[in-house]
Design an enzyme around this catalytic site. Structure first.
Site, PDB file in Angstrom:
ATOM      1  N   HIS A  72       0.834  -1.208   0.000  1.00 48.56           N
ATOM      2  CA  HIS A  72       0.000   0.000   0.000  1.00 48.56           C
ATOM      3  C   HIS A  72       0.874   1.266   0.000  1.00 48.56           C
ATOM      4  CE1 HIS A  72      -3.490   2.543   1.332  1.00 48.56           C
ATOM      5  NE2 HIS A  72      -2.495   3.259   1.853  1.00 48.56           N
ATOM      6  N   GLU A  73       1.801   1.290   0.905  1.00 48.84           N
ATOM      7  CA  GLU A  73       2.615   2.515   1.031  1.00 48.84           C
ATOM      8  C   GLU A  73       3.439   2.755  -0.236  1.00 48.84           C
ATOM      9  OE1 GLU A  73       0.747   3.158   4.502  1.00 48.84           O
ATOM     10  OE2 GLU A  73       1.930   4.512   3.262  1.00 48.84           O
ATOM     11  N   HIS A 103       1.689   4.745  -2.677  1.00 48.55           N
ATOM     12  CA  HIS A 103       1.844   6.195  -2.483  1.00 48.55           C
ATOM     13  C   HIS A 103       3.188   6.650  -3.045  1.00 48.55           C
ATOM     14  CE1 HIS A 103      -1.772   6.639  -0.192  1.00 48.55           C
ATOM     15  NE2 HIS A 103      -1.359   5.952   0.856  1.00 48.55           N
ATOM     16  N   HIS A 157      -5.384   7.430  -2.105  1.00 48.85           N
ATOM     17  CA  HIS A 157      -6.253   6.359  -1.595  1.00 48.85           C
ATOM     18  C   HIS A 157      -7.406   6.109  -2.546  1.00 48.85           C
ATOM     19  CE1 HIS A 157      -4.707   6.903   2.764  1.00 48.85           C
ATOM     20  NE2 HIS A 157      -4.051   5.945   2.120  1.00 48.85           N
TER      21      HIS A 157
END
Lengths: 96, 535
Positions: free
Chosen positions: B124-125, B128, B134
């Site tokens: 997930h990170e 980014h 998101h």
């Protein structure tokens, strides 16, 4: 422990909403001097922010800090805001 | 998905575990292995490559910190905030910070309640770090709330669309996919030494045989090439043209340790996708622990769910082909079950699938199963009959004798409801189409030779209906769909064609239907099945 008063829930929800970009940081009254009833405006903003959080989190959209919303706010998550600040300031539309 | 706006100008990114802020509870080597796998998820779906360098000047520096740690996002101890990362850019741009107070797990088991999978959060990170914001799609990697990771993890569609929009899809190199033998018995843990003189505890999969880069001048960047076309002297169980899994399985040192064999003319270090040097076994004498029937692994193929099911192609020389589900329609040569404008975007439905067409044309990754967007629809869905967006923005999907009503993607309580509850006759088997007619704002349902006007307030059809389809001159009976496009005009669909409808004169503008594929799907005319005719 006595049940947290409604304002406690309200305050912690407000903190959460501000942290993750659903509500502008700081008391909005300063920004809403033109409005006759800034408290009502603040309540509207708060309700809209709750609804936005509920929609984003995929839980029923009620606009209230209900049980599902409280559970969502306790859930482990990423620290980045869901709505990036620059989107607010510059208001440019972010590609979806 | 949401693209934040910042993106890396180059695609060969470097990453490093911070030399200063290392995990206090985790083994650094295991941590690097998990981070490498997490990056690999994005590498497999895009043109990005990640190389680990041992430096704090890397593009993506991963650090573990507690509470306040020199940025505006302090952590909260063992709490709900797990990590955060910065969008692409110089300095700390792209860096990922993990809350060192959390209980991080390198190999999460199902019963780990309070621990957190480092892999799941890292993937997930790193999204980014690559420029994704998101996503509100549940199940997507970029969904902000922690969801753990399924064992047979596949990059969700929403994330794939996001990363590919930014960096383009991975260029498919059909020679770089070898059959992937899913480990049946638990993988044995062994300790190996790589040339970077660091001892790596790795999980070693069964050894897979490879073939040298026979034509380096023609394929300079490829580690391996297939067999020559006439493998006469090889055992018959070798398929004539073997499929290989993606590169991950022979470039990543943690999966399969490799050493560069500089002496062999054909083996030169290749540009590896992840760290470690590449060793290539001597060709071809090593007897591979190769299963008699290599099982090609196609991640998106549902039939792959059960690795135990043996896979024996009829003829060993036959090349296993990608099994495309039989009812998956050809985008440029099909009729439509339903067409609807939903939230200003065109949705076209056929069999179990749908396309989504926005301002800039068809979204990539479609057609996609309808149930991936509306997961409350029946799992054994074969098709939908009619779809329309109601004036109250609810989405109505008719299937057989039932109406499923959605508030965006969530099925409303009490649905599905039978058609009779809306005043439609009990004998009505299905609807053909439904729309809000722009001409007068009323809602109409169509079926066979009849149509009804539906009163959205009362929630039932008007009493002096049904009426005959002849009213809509030129479209005949048993239409496939009808809807109002952004131009305010009404369009009827039947077979592979459509009519533009003149609302004032209540008749089609041209008696002869136009071809749907080229107009609505943007297909080149020669690919649109003109041969099959569409009258």
């Amino acid at each position: 422990r006595s049940r947290p008063t409604r304002s406690a829930h309200h305050e912690s929800a407000r903190g959460y909403l501000e942290t993750f970009g659903y509500l502008k940081k700081g008391r909005p009254e300063v920004g809403n001097l033109l409005l006759v009833d800034s408290e009502q405006a603040y309540e509207d903003d708060f309700r809209i922010a709750i609804k936005t959080l509920q929609e984003f989190g995929g839980i029923p959209v009620t606009g209230e800090i209900d049980e599902a919303t409280k559970a969502l706010m306790k859930q482990k998550r990423c620290g980045r805001p869901d709505r990036e600040e620059d989107e607010e300031q510059h208001g440019h539309r972010r590609k979806r | 998905f949401a693209v934040q706006g910042e993106k890396w100008k180059h695609t060969n990114l470097t990453w490093s575990l911070s030399s200063v802020r290392r995990p206090s509870q985790l083994d650094p080597y295991g941590t690097r292995s998990v981070l490498s796998r997490a990056l690999d998820v994005w590498a497999q779906a895009s043109r990005l490559t990640f190389t680990e360098v041992n430096s704090d000047d890397a593009d993506i520096v991963v650090s573990f910190a507690k509470r306040y740690h020199d940025d505006a996002y302090p952590f909260d101890g063992r709490g709900s905030i797990l990590a955060h990362a910065f969008f692409p850019g110089s300095g700390r741009g792209g860096d990922a910070h993990f809350d060192d107070d959390e209980l991080w797990l390198l190999q999460p088991r199902d019963d780990d309640e309070d621990g957190t999978s480092l892999f799941a959060v890292a993937v997930h990170e790193f999204g980014h770090s690559l420029g994704l914001s998101h996503s509100s799609v549940k199940g997507a990697l970029m969904f902000p709330w922690y969801q753990g990771i399924q064992p047979n993890f596949v990059l969700p569609e929403d994330d794939r669309n996001g990363i590919q929009q930014m960096y383009g899809p991975k260029t498919s190199n059909k020679w770089a996919r070898i059959p992937y033998y899913r480990p049946q018995e638990p993988p044995q843990t062994t300790t190996t030494t790589t040339t970077t003189t660091t001892t790596t505890t790795t999980t070693r999969k069964p050894y897979i045989h490879h073939h040298h880069n026979r034509h380096p001048e023609r394929y300079p960047n490829r580690a391996y090439t297939p067999y020559p076309r006439t493998p006469s002297r090889y055992p018959s169980y070798y398929p004539e043209r073997p499929y290989y899994p993606d590169r991950r399985h022979y470039n990543t040192s943690d999966d399969h340790p490799r050493r560069t064999n500089h002496h062999h003319p054909y083996s030169r270090p290749t540009e590896t996708t992840t760290h470690g040097t590449t060793y290539r076994p001597r060709y071809p004498h090593v007897r591979p622990e190769y299963p008699t029937n290599p099982r090609p692994h196609y991640p998106n193929d549902p039939s792959q769910d059960n690795p135990r099911k043996p896979y024996y192609p009829e003829k060993t020389t036959q090349r296993p082909t990608t099994t495309t589900p039989s009812d998956k329609p050809d985008t440029c040569d099909t009729s439509y079950d339903a067409v609807a404008l939903i939230r200003g975007e065109l949705f076209i439905f056929k069999n179990r699938y749908h396309w989504r067409i926005g301002a800039r044309g068809r979204y990539s990754g479609y057609p996609m199963e309808i149930t991936r967007m509306w997961s409350s629809l029946p799992k054994n869905l074969t098709h939908v009959d009619a779809v329309y967006e109601r004036p109250d923005r609810k989405i109505a999907i008719f299937i057989g004798k039932e109406l499923y009503l959605f508030d965006s993607q969530y099925l409303l309580p009490g649905y599905p409801k039978p058609l009779r509850t809306f005043g439609l006759p009990e004998s009505l088997e299905k609807l053909d189409a439904a729309m809000v007619w722009g001409h007068n704002g009323n809602t109409y349902f169509y079926s066979g030779t009849m149509y009804w006007k539906y009163d959205e307030e009362k929630g039932r059809v008007d009493y002096d209906y049904p009426r005959n389809m002849a009213m809509w001159k030129g479209v005949g009976n048993n239409i496939d769909s009808v809807f109002q496009w952004k131009d305010g005009k009404t369009y009827f669909f039947k077979g592979k064609g459509f009519w533009k409808f003149n609302d004032l004169q209540m008749q089609v503008e041209n008696e002869r239907p136009s071809l749907s594929a080229s107009f609505w799907m943007g297909c080149p005319v020669e690919r649109t099945g003109r041969r099959a005719g569409y009258r």
